[in-house]
Design a protein around this motif. Structure first.
Motif, short mmCIF file in Angstrom:
data_model
loop_
_atom_site.label_atom_id
_atom_site.label_comp_id
_atom_site.label_asym_id
_atom_site.label_seq_id
_atom_site.Cartn_x
_atom_site.Cartn_y
_atom_site.Cartn_z
N TYR A 23 0.84 -1.20 0.00
CA TYR A 23 0.00 0.00 0.00
C TYR A 23 0.87 1.25 0.00
N LEU A 24 1.86 1.29 0.90
CA LEU A 24 2.76 2.44 0.97
C LEU A 24 3.57 2.59 -0.31
N LYS A 25 4.07 1.48 -0.80
CA LYS A 25 4.87 1.48 -2.03
C LYS A 25 4.07 2.02 -3.21
N ASN A 26 2.84 1.56 -3.36
CA ASN A 26 1.98 1.99 -4.47
C ASN A 26 1.59 3.46 -4.40
N ARG A 27 1.70 4.05 -3.22
CA ARG A 27 1.35 5.47 -3.05
C ARG A 27 2.57 6.37 -2.94
N GLY A 28 3.74 5.80 -3.15
CA GLY A 28 4.96 6.59 -3.15
C GLY A 28 5.37 7.12 -1.79
N VAL A 29 4.94 6.46 -0.74
CA VAL A 29 5.29 6.89 0.62
C VAL A 29 6.66 6.31 0.98
N GLU A 30 7.53 7.15 1.51
CA GLU A 30 8.84 6.68 1.95
C GLU A 30 8.69 5.83 3.20
N PHE A 31 9.41 4.70 3.21
CA PHE A 31 9.38 3.81 4.37
C PHE A 31 10.65 2.98 4.39
N SER A 32 10.88 2.28 5.49
CA SER A 32 12.07 1.46 5.67
C SER A 32 11.79 0.02 5.25
N GLU A 33 12.42 -0.40 4.16
CA GLU A 33 12.32 -1.80 3.74
C GLU A 33 12.90 -2.71 4.81
N ASN A 34 14.00 -2.27 5.43
CA ASN A 34 14.64 -3.09 6.46
C ASN A 34 13.73 -3.32 7.66
N TRP A 35 12.95 -2.30 8.02
CA TRP A 35 12.01 -2.47 9.13
C TRP A 35 11.01 -3.58 8.79
N PHE A 36 10.44 -3.51 7.57
CA PHE A 36 9.49 -4.54 7.17
C PHE A 36 10.15 -5.91 7.15
N LYS A 37 11.34 -6.00 6.60
CA LYS A 37 12.06 -7.27 6.52
C LYS A 37 12.25 -7.86 7.93
N ASP A 38 12.70 -7.03 8.85
CA ASP A 38 12.93 -7.50 10.22
C ASP A 38 11.64 -7.99 10.87
N GLN A 39 10.56 -7.23 10.71
CA GLN A 39 9.28 -7.61 11.34
C GLN A 39 8.70 -8.87 10.71
N ILE A 40 8.74 -8.94 9.40
CA ILE A 40 8.19 -10.12 8.73
C ILE A 40 8.98 -11.36 9.12
N ASN A 41 10.28 -11.24 9.20
CA ASN A 41 11.10 -12.38 9.61
C ASN A 41 10.81 -12.81 11.04
N LYS A 42 10.38 -11.90 11.90
CA LYS A 42 10.01 -12.25 13.27
C LYS A 42 8.73 -13.08 13.32
N TYR A 43 7.80 -12.77 12.41
CA TYR A 43 6.49 -13.39 12.47
C TYR A 43 6.28 -14.52 11.47
N ASP A 44 7.13 -14.61 10.48
CA ASP A 44 6.96 -15.62 9.43
C ASP A 44 7.79 -16.85 9.78
N ASP A 45 7.12 -17.98 9.95
CA ASP A 45 7.81 -19.22 10.29
C ASP A 45 8.80 -19.66 9.21
N THR A 46 8.55 -19.27 7.97
CA THR A 46 9.46 -19.68 6.89
C THR A 46 10.61 -18.71 6.72
N HIS A 47 10.53 -17.53 7.36
CA HIS A 47 11.57 -16.50 7.31
C HIS A 47 11.93 -16.09 5.88
N VAL A 48 10.91 -15.94 5.07
CA VAL A 48 11.12 -15.50 3.69
C VAL A 48 10.53 -14.12 3.53
N PHE A 49 11.35 -13.16 3.18
CA PHE A 49 10.89 -11.79 2.94
C PHE A 49 10.57 -11.65 1.47
N ILE A 50 9.34 -11.23 1.15
CA ILE A 50 8.97 -11.06 -0.28
C ILE A 50 8.90 -9.59 -0.61
#
Length: 110
Positions: free
Chosen positions: A83-110
């Motif tokens: 959603y943020l990406k499609n609207r051109g909002v600046e954000f931290s990819e690393n933050w998303f990667k870290d959080q998704i890896n915490k919650y995803d049992d497969t530890h795959v960041f897409i």
């Protein structure tokens, strides 16, 4: 008129909404319905911060259904990131990667 909470101000500003218009229409990030809540994807009680990466507009029903449930974290994080990406909002990819890896049992960041 009540001032919006800090996290709501962060969300409205990042998405270019008018901070002074309490009647503006904000669409849910999960459906074409009107959002009424700015949801902390990772709740403050679980260490979630007031930052755009962790804030998402949702309906009350969506908030109740998805809110604070581990099984929905990766879905919400990925949905919000897109959603943020499609609207051109600046954000931290690393933050998303870290959080998704915490919650995803497969530890795959897409």
């Amino acid at each position: 008129m009540n001032k919006p909470p800090k996290h709501t101000k962060i969300y409205l500003k990042a998405l270019g909404h008018d901070l002074g218009d309490p009647n503006q229409y904000i669409e849910s990030e999960l459906s074409p319905k009107k959002a009424v809540d700015i949801h902390h994807i990772i709740s403050r009680g679980k260490g979630g911060e007031d930052r755009i990466e962790n804030l998402m507009a949702v309906t009350r029903e969506e908030h109740n259904y998805y809110g604070d449930k581990k099984e929905w974290m990766c879905f919400l994080l990925n949905k919000h990131r897109e959603y943020l990406k499609n609207r051109g909002v600046e954000f931290s990819e690393n933050w998303f990667k870290d959080q998704i890896n915490k919650y995803d049992d497969t530890h795959v960041f897409i």
